[in-house]
Design a protein around this motif. Structure first.
Motif, short mmCIF file in Angstrom:
data_model
loop_
_atom_site.label_atom_id
_atom_site.label_comp_id
_atom_site.label_asym_id
_atom_site.label_seq_id
_atom_site.Cartn_x
_atom_site.Cartn_y
_atom_site.Cartn_z
N GLU A 64 0.82 -1.22 0.00
CA GLU A 64 0.00 0.00 0.00
C GLU A 64 0.85 1.26 0.00
OE1 GLU A 64 -2.45 -0.34 3.43
OE2 GLU A 64 -3.72 -1.95 2.61
N ARG A 65 2.18 1.12 0.09
CA ARG A 65 3.06 2.27 0.31
C ARG A 65 3.78 2.74 -0.96
NH1 ARG A 65 4.01 3.53 5.49
NH2 ARG A 65 6.08 4.37 5.00
N ASP A 66 3.25 2.40 -2.12
CA ASP A 66 3.79 2.92 -3.39
C ASP A 66 5.28 2.59 -3.54
OD1 ASP A 66 3.68 4.21 -5.85
OD2 ASP A 66 4.22 6.15 -5.00
N LEU A 67 5.61 1.31 -3.42
CA LEU A 67 7.00 0.87 -3.51
C LEU A 67 7.46 0.77 -4.95
CD1 LEU A 67 6.96 -2.01 -0.87
CD2 LEU A 67 7.78 0.34 -0.53
N ASP A 68 8.77 0.96 -5.15
CA ASP A 68 9.39 0.68 -6.45
C ASP A 68 9.86 -0.77 -6.53
OD1 ASP A 68 9.41 3.38 -7.70
OD2 ASP A 68 10.64 3.87 -5.95
N ALA A 69 10.31 -1.32 -5.41
CA ALA A 69 10.87 -2.67 -5.42
C ALA A 69 10.66 -3.33 -4.06
CB ALA A 69 12.36 -2.65 -5.75
N LEU A 70 10.56 -4.66 -4.10
CA LEU A 70 10.39 -5.44 -2.88
C LEU A 70 11.40 -6.58 -2.87
CD1 LEU A 70 8.46 -5.73 -0.36
CD2 LEU A 70 7.29 -7.52 -1.68
N PHE A 71 12.11 -6.74 -1.75
CA PHE A 71 13.03 -7.86 -1.56
C PHE A 71 12.31 -8.92 -0.74
CE2 PHE A 71 15.93 -4.75 -2.99
CZ PHE A 71 17.11 -5.37 -3.36
N VAL A 72 12.12 -10.10 -1.33
CA VAL A 72 11.46 -11.22 -0.65
C VAL A 72 12.55 -12.16 -0.14
CG1 VAL A 72 9.84 -13.14 -0.87
CG2 VAL A 72 9.40 -10.97 -2.06
N LEU A 73 12.82 -12.10 1.16
CA LEU A 73 13.95 -12.82 1.76
C LEU A 73 13.45 -13.80 2.82
CD1 LEU A 73 16.29 -9.71 2.17
CD2 LEU A 73 16.02 -11.20 0.18
N THR A 74 12.31 -14.38 2.57
CA THR A 74 11.66 -15.33 3.49
C THR A 74 12.09 -16.76 3.17
OG1 THR A 74 9.81 -15.46 1.96
CG2 THR A 74 9.65 -13.84 3.74
N PRO A 75 11.68 -17.74 3.99
CA PRO A 75 11.89 -19.14 3.61
C PRO A 75 11.22 -19.45 2.27
CG PRO A 75 11.31 -18.99 5.92
CD PRO A 75 11.13 -17.61 5.35
N ARG A 76 11.74 -20.44 1.56
CA ARG A 76 11.28 -20.70 0.20
C ARG A 76 9.79 -21.03 0.11
NH1 ARG A 76 14.55 -25.64 0.97
NH2 ARG A 76 13.17 -27.46 1.07
N GLU A 78 7.44 -19.54 1.30
CA GLU A 78 6.66 -18.32 1.25
C GLU A 78 6.96 -17.47 0.01
OE1 GLU A 78 6.97 -16.23 4.99
OE2 GLU A 78 7.26 -18.11 6.08
N HIS A 79 7.86 -17.91 -0.83
CA HIS A 79 8.27 -17.10 -1.97
C HIS A 79 7.14 -16.86 -2.96
CE1 HIS A 79 12.88 -17.98 -1.55
NE2 HIS A 79 12.37 -17.32 -0.52
N PHE A 80 6.43 -17.92 -3.34
CA PHE A 80 5.43 -17.79 -4.39
C PHE A 80 4.37 -16.76 -4.02
CE2 PHE A 80 1.45 -18.82 -6.50
CZ PHE A 80 1.84 -18.84 -7.83
N ALA A 81 3.85 -16.85 -2.80
CA ALA A 81 2.79 -15.94 -2.39
C ALA A 81 3.29 -14.50 -2.37
CB ALA A 81 2.24 -16.33 -1.02
N GLY A 82 4.47 -14.28 -1.79
CA GLY A 82 4.99 -12.92 -1.68
C GLY A 82 5.33 -12.31 -3.03
N VAL A 83 6.01 -13.09 -3.87
CA VAL A 83 6.42 -12.57 -5.18
C VAL A 83 5.20 -12.29 -6.05
CG1 VAL A 83 7.66 -13.13 -7.32
CG2 VAL A 83 8.68 -13.67 -5.10
N SER A 84 4.24 -13.19 -6.07
CA SER A 84 3.06 -13.01 -6.93
C SER A 84 2.27 -11.77 -6.52
CB SER A 84 2.18 -14.25 -6.91
OG SER A 84 1.74 -14.55 -5.59
N ARG A 85 2.12 -11.54 -5.22
CA ARG A 85 1.38 -10.35 -4.76
C ARG A 85 2.08 -9.07 -5.18
NH1 ARG A 85 0.55 -13.17 1.03
NH2 ARG A 85 -1.34 -14.36 0.56
N ALA A 86 3.40 -9.06 -5.07
CA ALA A 86 4.14 -7.86 -5.45
C ALA A 86 4.05 -7.61 -6.96
CB ALA A 86 5.60 -7.99 -5.03
N LEU A 87 4.22 -8.65 -7.76
CA LEU A 87 4.13 -8.49 -9.21
C LEU A 87 2.75 -8.02 -9.63
CD1 LEU A 87 6.10 -11.66 -10.40
CD2 LEU A 87 6.91 -9.29 -10.39
N GLU A 88 1.72 -8.58 -9.01
CA GLU A 88 0.35 -8.17 -9.33
C GLU A 88 0.11 -6.72 -8.96
OE1 GLU A 88 -1.74 -11.14 -7.19
OE2 GLU A 88 -1.57 -12.64 -8.80
N ALA A 89 0.87 -6.21 -7.99
CA ALA A 89 0.77 -4.80 -7.60
C ALA A 89 1.72 -3.92 -8.41
CB ALA A 89 1.07 -4.65 -6.11
N SER A 90 2.32 -4.49 -9.47
CA SER A 90 3.24 -3.77 -10.36
C SER A 90 4.48 -3.25 -9.63
CB SER A 90 2.52 -2.61 -11.07
OG SER A 90 1.52 -3.11 -11.93
N VAL A 91 5.03 -4.10 -8.76
CA VAL A 91 6.26 -3.79 -8.04
C VAL A 91 7.35 -4.75 -8.50
CG1 VAL A 91 7.36 -3.76 -5.76
CG2 VAL A 91 5.04 -2.88 -6.03
#
Length: 327
Positions: A64-76, A78-91
């Motif tokens: 919600e904070r208008d990010l340019d980039a997100l680093f997903v550094l969680t256990p593997r 959790e990667h799919f859920a985190g990465v997909s949400r960010a990409l869908e938000a155009s990050v």
């Protein structure tokens, strides 16, 4: 004219993040560490230490904070859920390896990045380590004719080859051009999800031959790579030393405190260079060297190695990651 800083979020601040990505991010003067996603009841110490503007408990709140980039550094897991949400938000996203627990999910994320025109990079940091870069450069566009990649540890871990030796599989793909044509492999150990190790032979379409050895019952940690071709040789003893031989003359390069200042794992293993590479691609919109698509191809080769060795490619239901490795 100076450019505005990149607004960056980070999901997870575990050991690797504190050693690798966070020190590099705070050193950049064009990065605003805006938000940390943490499940800690009180993440204030992490916020102060690394200079985040705030911390939130969910990725949804961070996005919600208008990010340019997100680093997903969680256990593997959790990667799919985190990465997909960010990409869908155009990050744009930097994700630790592997991109997903299943190759099919990694391919879906690569497709999603293409559909949303987003930069997606995976942390296969060995491609950015100075010793490996020098070795790969020795062979130019033709690549190596033979490449032997070895990653040993003292003590096994859950899905050892998938968890750790995947770095060496990625290096085989990088040193030997073309996609894999033939794969054969054998595994050691009684537990297929916590194997003592695996050895594989891979023939690539470009003519190169790759050999993987990953022993988890060795006496000590060791990571090595030997490459040959065009009357040249390159030997890497990771992370510090590379020996290049051409026309019978050997040159040794070594990262050491005396020669290069206090060389740390952040630099010698390529963690810092990988972060810089990602942020530069966020700026110029170019394709990363270790893009989501490249990561999915590495994971597909790893699946072929696991299957050839009689090892599972899926997670074991109800089993959590664990390790008896000492390093």
């Amino acid at each position: 004219m100076s450019r505005p800083p990149l607004r960056v979020g980070v999901v997870g601040a575990g050991n690797i993040a504190r050693i690798a990505q966070l020190p590099t991010l705070v050193a950049r003067d064009d990065v605003d560490l805006d938000v940390l996603v943490s499940r800690r009841e009180d993440p204030s110490e992490l916020v102060r230490r690394w200079g985040f503007s705030t911390a939130v408990p969910t990725i949804e709140q961070a996005l919600e904070r208008d990010l340019d980039a997100l680093f997903v550094l969680t256990p593997r897991s959790e990667h799919f859920a985190g990465v997909s949400r960010a990409l869908e938000a155009s990050v744009d996203v930097f994700c630790e390896k592997p991109l997903a627990t299943a190759t099919s999910d990694a391919e879906r994320l690569a497709d999603l990045a293409d559909e949303r025109d987003r930069v997606l990079m995976v942390g296969f940091n060995r491609r950015f380590a100075p010793s490996y870069v020098a070795a790969r450069d020795e062979f130019g566009d033709a690549g190596a004719a033979f490449c032997i990649a070895q990653k040993n540890r003292r003590g096994s871990e859950y899905r050892a080859t998938f968890e750790n030796a995947i770095h060496m599989v990625d290096l085989l793909r990088w040193f030997c051009p073309g996609e894999p044509v033939d794969v054969s492999a054998h595994a050691a150990g009684d537990d297929p999800w916590e194997e003592d190790g695996v050895s594989a032979l891979v023939r690539f379409a470009g003519g190169g031959i790759g050999v993987l050895t990953a022993a988890r019952n060795a006496g000590a940690w060791a990571e090595k790579l030997d490459a040959y071709g065009a009357q040249r040789s390159a030997e890497v003893v990771a992370p510090d030393t590379v020996t290049l031989t051409r026309d019978g003359v050997s040159t040794v390069r070594s990262m050491s405190p005396e020669a290069f200042g206090w060389a740390t794992a952040t630099n010698t293993f390529g963690f810092a260079a990988a972060v810089h590479h990602f942020l530069d691609r966020v700026r110029d919109r170019g394709a990363p060297l270790t893009s989501g698509r490249e990561a999915a191809r590495t994971q597909a080769l790893l699946d072929r190695i696991l299957l050839a060795a009689g090892l599972p490619v899926k997670e074991q239901e109800g089993r959590a990651w664990s390790s008896h490795a000492t390093r």
